[in-house]
Design an enzyme around this catalytic site. Structure first.
Site: not given
Length: 350
Positions: A88, A119, A200
């Site tokens: 992402h 992901d 992230s």
């Protein structure tokens, strides 16, 4: 803006923002000390020295990733310039640059491959001297083990937070975000180390300098409309190694270790717009569902007794199963009738 994901935790009304010894099929709350777990470091002063040593050893391997739509983090995976991050973070990006924790110059990077269901993605920097991190064995983690999270939260490069392993074997789902279609992460590592937008793709690290997870999600409480402090999730390192090795080798994933029915699905809504089931829009010819007799326009009611009222619920159930296992699938047909079929699950493609 920083890139974030959102997560739904199975059985909890939590929405998240941020962004194998196999841990995919367990929901462990281990209490014993893992072999190779760091020793008792005694006084606070000694623990501080350990933290400093871990940061010195691992932080140079954590990078900031900037794209034309936001920023995130990454971890240097090998000495060829491959860097692992979240899908992402880089999904839909036309421009990717990487800045090391000690560097001042942004280095151009190219996308090697991505696997949205977990992901994960790999980007590559050519012609730079980068220090790879050491990835540990996430199957040896224990609840209560101390960890550090390293990344670039809110664009504050080279930040470090601390916490513990709060739980193992969580299943969390993130929704669609721009070009990222969403993911259901099985076997996620839950941590109390603060995870914020920009973390992230960074590193969750044990006190023996091993990366044992890639932070991907942080929960928020919809009742208060803000972050739920101390509830973050990381993709376990064994999953990272399984997927990253394949992306580096061929740019795609052929052995995901994840179960699939071989159908294209959508949420089915009633006249009021309420989601009431998972509709089959297409069936892969010769795939598991086709062989079991599932057809377009069927509605998948449940799998192995677990209701699948939405596509997210179906993904959660399948995340706990493996290719080759059989599953009992209850269907509602267009004529209103119901039937139960046995499906031998296939491999989720990449």
């Amino acid at each position: 803006m920083t890139r974030c994901g959102a997560a739904m935790i199975t059985g909890l009304a939590l929405v998240a923002g941020c962004g194998g010894g196999d841990t995919r099929n367990t929901n462990a709350a281990a209490t014993s000390t893992a072999p190779g777990a760091p020793p008792d470091h005694g006084s606070a002063g000694q623990l501080e020295q350990v933290y400093e040593q871990v940061v010195k050893a691992v932080l140079p391997s954590v990078v900031q990733i900037d794209t034309d739509s936001g920023l995130g983090s990454g971890v240097i995976y090998d000495n060829r310039g491959d860097i692992v991050t979240n899908a992402h973070v880089v999904a839909g990006s036309n421009r990717i640059t990487v800045t090391t924790a000690t560097g001042k110059k942004a280095l151009p990077a190219t996308l090697v491959g991505q696997y949205a269901p977990d992901d994960l993605a790999v980007v590559r920097v050519n012609g730079a001297s980068l220090k790879p991190a050491r990835f540990g064995d996430s199957s040896r983690l224990t609840v209560g083990e101390m960890v550090l999270a390293m990344g670039n939260p809110l664009g504050l490069s080279g930040s470090v937070t601390n916490g513990i392993i709060s739980a193992l074997g969580r299943t969390v789902s993130s929704p669609r975000e721009g070009a990222f279609p969403g993911a259901t992460i099985a076997g996620a590592v839950q941590t109390s180390a603060p995870i914020n937008p920009g973390n992230s793709g960074g590193a969750l690290v044990t006190l023996d300098n091993a990366v044992i997870g890639i932070p991907a999600l942080a929960a928020s409480d919809p009742q208060i409309g803000g972050a739920a402090a101390g509830i973050g999730f990381a993709i376990p390192s064994n999953t990272v190694k399984l997927i990253a090795d394949q992306l580096i080798k061929s740019g795609r994933v052929t052995n995901s270790g994840r179960a699939a029915l071989g159908v294209t699905i959508r949420n089915v809504a009633d006249m009021s717009g309420n989601v009431v089931g998972v509709g089959v829009t297409a069936v892969t010819r010769g795939g598991p569902a086709d062989k079991a007799g599932i057809r377009p326009n069927d509605i998948i009611v449940s799998v192995n007794g677990a209701r699948t009222s939405t596509t997210s619920e179906l993904s959660d159930v399948l995340a706990g199963l493996k290719p080759g296992q059989t599953a009992q699938v209850v269907l509602q047909h267009p004529n209103g009738g119901k039937s139960t079929v046995t499906v031998t699950l296939g491999q989720l493609p990449g």
